[in-house]
Design a protein around this motif. Structure first.
Motif, PDB file in Angstrom:
ATOM      1  N   PHE A 208      42.387  90.443  68.234  1.00  0.00           N
ATOM      2  CA  PHE A 208      43.009  89.543  67.265  1.00  0.00           C
ATOM      3  C   PHE A 208      42.980  88.075  67.681  1.00  0.00           C
ATOM      4  CE2 PHE A 208      45.056  93.577  65.942  1.00  0.00           C
ATOM      5  CZ  PHE A 208      44.552  93.596  64.650  1.00  0.00           C
ATOM      6  N   THR A 209      42.989  87.796  68.984  1.00  0.00           N
ATOM      7  CA  THR A 209      42.933  86.395  69.417  1.00  0.00           C
ATOM      8  C   THR A 209      41.506  85.930  69.663  1.00  0.00           C
ATOM      9  OG1 THR A 209      43.164  86.935  71.766  1.00  0.00           O
ATOM     10  CG2 THR A 209      45.199  86.532  70.514  1.00  0.00           C
TER      11      THR A 209
ATOM     12  N   LEU B  97      42.669  81.267  78.666  1.00  0.00           N
ATOM     13  CA  LEU B  97      42.254  81.993  77.463  1.00  0.00           C
ATOM     14  C   LEU B  97      41.386  81.111  76.566  1.00  0.00           C
ATOM     15  CD1 LEU B  97      45.463  83.994  76.578  1.00  0.00           C
ATOM     16  CD2 LEU B  97      43.302  84.883  77.416  1.00  0.00           C
ATOM     17  N   ASN B  98      41.000  79.937  77.066  1.00  0.00           N
ATOM     18  CA  ASN B  98      40.112  79.052  76.317  1.00  0.00           C
ATOM     19  C   ASN B  98      38.672  79.542  76.440  1.00  0.00           C
ATOM     20  OD1 ASN B  98      42.262  77.377  75.678  1.00  0.00           O
ATOM     21  ND2 ASN B  98      42.010  76.189  77.557  1.00  0.00           N
TER      22      ASN B  98
ATOM     23  N   ALA C 128      40.070  86.042  72.471  1.00  0.00           N
ATOM     24  CA  ALA C 128      40.062  85.425  73.795  1.00  0.00           C
ATOM     25  C   ALA C 128      40.376  86.469  74.858  1.00  0.00           C
ATOM     26  CB  ALA C 128      41.096  84.307  73.856  1.00  0.00           C
TER      27      ALA C 128
ATOM     28  N   PHE D 151      45.062  92.605  71.633  1.00  0.00           N
ATOM     29  CA  PHE D 151      45.209  91.180  71.927  1.00  0.00           C
ATOM     30  C   PHE D 151      43.843  90.493  71.938  1.00  0.00           C
ATOM     31  CE2 PHE D 151      45.162  87.658  74.902  1.00  0.00           C
ATOM     32  CZ  PHE D 151      46.157  86.859  74.379  1.00  0.00           C
TER      33      PHE D 151
END
Length: 122
Positions: free
Chosen positions: A28-29, A79-80, A31, A25
């Motif tokens: 790939f993100t 998650l910013n 974050a 996670f």
């Protein structure tokens, strides 16, 4: 990998799968937040505690320490990305610098202590 899968400890499988899922996670993100990094750190420490000889090398605790320090560099729940108006606390920056200094000094001392002529004749 194992021929008889009934002998594999399901808890260790679950910890490893949870760690892989959280790491994927983050990868790939791009974050992360404190609960995700804490979960990754907890998975790593859990496997380190039962890893015995395989996790007895110096770099495993150092990697766990780096993961612990990283928890202070990400947002708490969001998650910013961290806004530039709220930088990472100076204490956290200095603890990371101290960590990197210890890594570099340790690597250099190991090379000098090895007794190899390439490193002694510098």
């Amino acid at each position: 990998l194992a021929k008889d899968r009934s002998n594999i400890d399901p808890w260790l499988d679950g910890i490893a799968k949870a760690g892989i899922a959280m790491a994927a996670f983050v990868f790939f993100t791009g974050a992360a937040n404190v609960p995700i990094l804490f979960g990754l750190w907890l998975c790593q420490r859990s496997i380190m505690s039962v890893g015995g000889t395989w996790y007895g090398f110096g770099w495993e605790p150092q990697l766990a320490e780096l993961g612990f320090h990283a928890m202070f560099m990400v947002p708490l729940l969001s998650l910013n990305p961290i806004p530039t108006s709220t930088p990472v606390p100076l204490l956290v920056v200095w603890t990371m610098r101290w960590y990197l200094f210890r890594i570099m000094i340790g690597a250099g001392l190991i090379k000098i202590k090895s007794g190899d002529r390439k490193w002694k004749d510098l």
